[in-house]
Design a protein around this motif. Sequence first.
Motif, PDB file in Angstrom:
ATOM      1  N   PRO A   1     -14.976  -1.787   5.160  1.00 49.03           N
ATOM      2  CA  PRO A   1     -15.216  -1.230   3.824  1.00 49.03           C
ATOM      3  C   PRO A   1     -13.913  -0.703   3.223  1.00 49.03           C
ATOM      4  CG  PRO A   1     -16.898  -0.476   5.328  1.00 49.03           C
ATOM      5  CD  PRO A   1     -15.859  -1.192   6.156  1.00 49.03           C
ATOM      6  N   CYS A   2     -13.653  -1.069   1.987  1.00 52.48           N
ATOM      7  CA  CYS A   2     -12.370  -0.715   1.364  1.00 52.48           C
ATOM      8  C   CYS A   2     -12.198   0.801   1.255  1.00 52.48           C
ATOM      9  CB  CYS A   2     -12.217  -1.396   0.015  1.00 52.48           C
ATOM     10  SG  CYS A   2     -13.539  -1.070  -1.159  1.00 52.48           S
ATOM     11  N   GLU A   3     -13.285   1.527   1.126  1.00 53.73           N
ATOM     12  CA  GLU A   3     -13.188   2.986   1.046  1.00 53.73           C
ATOM     13  C   GLU A   3     -12.592   3.565   2.323  1.00 53.73           C
ATOM     14  OE1 GLU A   3     -16.404   1.490  -1.633  1.00 53.73           O
ATOM     15  OE2 GLU A   3     -16.008   1.226   0.503  1.00 53.73           O
ATOM     16  N   THR A   4     -12.948   2.972   3.448  1.00 56.00           N
ATOM     17  CA  THR A   4     -12.419   3.423   4.741  1.00 56.00           C
ATOM     18  C   THR A   4     -10.934   3.122   4.845  1.00 56.00           C
ATOM     19  OG1 THR A   4     -14.564   3.035   5.779  1.00 56.00           O
ATOM     20  CG2 THR A   4     -12.656   3.171   7.240  1.00 56.00           C
ATOM     21  N   VAL A   5     -10.548   1.923   4.435  1.00 54.59           N
ATOM     22  CA  VAL A   5      -9.134   1.529   4.502  1.00 54.59           C
ATOM     23  C   VAL A   5      -8.310   2.384   3.542  1.00 54.59           C
ATOM     24  CG1 VAL A   5      -7.515  -0.389   4.306  1.00 54.59           C
ATOM     25  CG2 VAL A   5      -9.810  -0.809   5.166  1.00 54.59           C
ATOM     26  N   LEU A   6      -8.843   2.674   2.367  1.00 55.53           N
ATOM     27  CA  LEU A   6      -8.145   3.518   1.395  1.00 55.53           C
ATOM     28  C   LEU A   6      -7.934   4.917   1.969  1.00 55.53           C
ATOM     29  CD1 LEU A   6      -6.921   4.078  -1.380  1.00 55.53           C
ATOM     30  CD2 LEU A   6      -9.248   4.491  -2.227  1.00 55.53           C
ATOM     31  N   LYS A   7      -8.924   5.447   2.639  1.00 49.78           N
ATOM     32  CA  LYS A   7      -8.802   6.770   3.257  1.00 49.78           C
ATOM     33  C   LYS A   7      -7.667   6.768   4.282  1.00 49.78           C
ATOM     34  CE  LYS A   7     -11.422   8.897   6.529  1.00 49.78           C
ATOM     35  NZ  LYS A   7     -12.663   9.165   7.228  1.00 49.78           N
ATOM     36  N   ASP A   8      -7.583   5.710   5.094  1.00 50.92           N
ATOM     37  CA  ASP A   8      -6.518   5.585   6.086  1.00 50.92           C
ATOM     38  C   ASP A   8      -5.146   5.462   5.420  1.00 50.92           C
ATOM     39  OD1 ASP A   8      -8.509   5.654   8.017  1.00 50.92           O
ATOM     40  OD2 ASP A   8      -8.480   3.482   8.362  1.00 50.92           O
ATOM     41  N   LEU A   9      -5.088   4.699   4.331  1.00 48.31           N
ATOM     42  CA  LEU A   9      -3.836   4.534   3.598  1.00 48.31           C
ATOM     43  C   LEU A   9      -3.363   5.873   3.042  1.00 48.31           C
ATOM     44  CD1 LEU A   9      -1.577   2.883   2.232  1.00 48.31           C
ATOM     45  CD2 LEU A   9      -3.174   2.431   0.356  1.00 48.31           C
ATOM     46  N   ARG A  10      -4.265   6.619   2.442  1.00 51.23           N
ATOM     47  CA  ARG A  10      -3.882   7.908   1.857  1.00 51.23           C
ATOM     48  C   ARG A  10      -3.428   8.900   2.925  1.00 51.23           C
ATOM     49  NH1 ARG A  10      -8.333   8.222  -3.020  1.00 51.23           N
ATOM     50  NH2 ARG A  10      -7.116   6.941  -4.459  1.00 51.23           N
ATOM     51  N   ALA A  11      -4.047   8.847   4.091  1.00 51.66           N
ATOM     52  CA  ALA A  11      -3.616   9.716   5.197  1.00 51.66           C
ATOM     53  C   ALA A  11      -2.203   9.342   5.640  1.00 51.66           C
ATOM     54  CB  ALA A  11      -4.600   9.613   6.355  1.00 51.66           C
ATOM     55  N   ALA A  12      -1.922   8.047   5.700  1.00 51.59           N
ATOM     56  CA  ALA A  12      -0.587   7.589   6.096  1.00 51.59           C
ATOM     57  C   ALA A  12       0.439   7.953   5.025  1.00 51.59           C
ATOM     58  CB  ALA A  12      -0.601   6.081   6.340  1.00 51.59           C
ATOM     59  N   GLU A  13       0.052   7.858   3.760  1.00 54.60           N
ATOM     60  CA  GLU A  13       0.955   8.212   2.657  1.00 54.60           C
ATOM     61  C   GLU A  13       1.351   9.686   2.715  1.00 54.60           C
ATOM     62  OE1 GLU A  13       0.442   6.492  -1.580  1.00 54.60           O
ATOM     63  OE2 GLU A  13      -1.546   6.384  -0.637  1.00 54.60           O
ATOM     64  N   ALA A  14       0.424  10.523   3.110  1.00 55.16           N
ATOM     65  CA  ALA A  14       0.658  11.964   3.116  1.00 55.16           C
ATOM     66  C   ALA A  14       1.805  12.365   4.041  1.00 55.16           C
ATOM     67  CB  ALA A  14      -0.614  12.699   3.517  1.00 55.16           C
ATOM     68  N   THR A  15       2.043  11.594   5.086  1.00 55.40           N
ATOM     69  CA  THR A  15       3.082  11.945   6.049  1.00 55.40           C
ATOM     70  C   THR A  15       4.306  11.036   5.974  1.00 55.40           C
ATOM     71  OG1 THR A  15       2.049  10.565   7.746  1.00 55.40           O
ATOM     72  CG2 THR A  15       1.373  12.884   7.656  1.00 55.40           C
TER      73      THR A  15
END
Length: 85
Positions: free
Chosen positions: A28-42
Amino acid sequence: MNKFALALALAATAAANPLSSASAAPTPCETVLKDLRAAEATAKLSDADKNKVSELETKGIERCNADDDKRADDFFAQAMKVLGK
């Protein structure tokens, strides 16, 4: 079991379970987006890389909103690659 019976059994199994791991639905793209945003934060990125990630994220969100999870996931994967993940 003869070859014909074995073939019928395999065909019946394939018909009953049409999704194999090779053709499974995308994440689900929502799950992948959540992972992307977490990676972006750091992530420590240059301005050019930040812009590229932002552009890919925007394109991914657009496809996600259109219920095109496969293409959205592709854009998010490209952004993750820029992040080094």
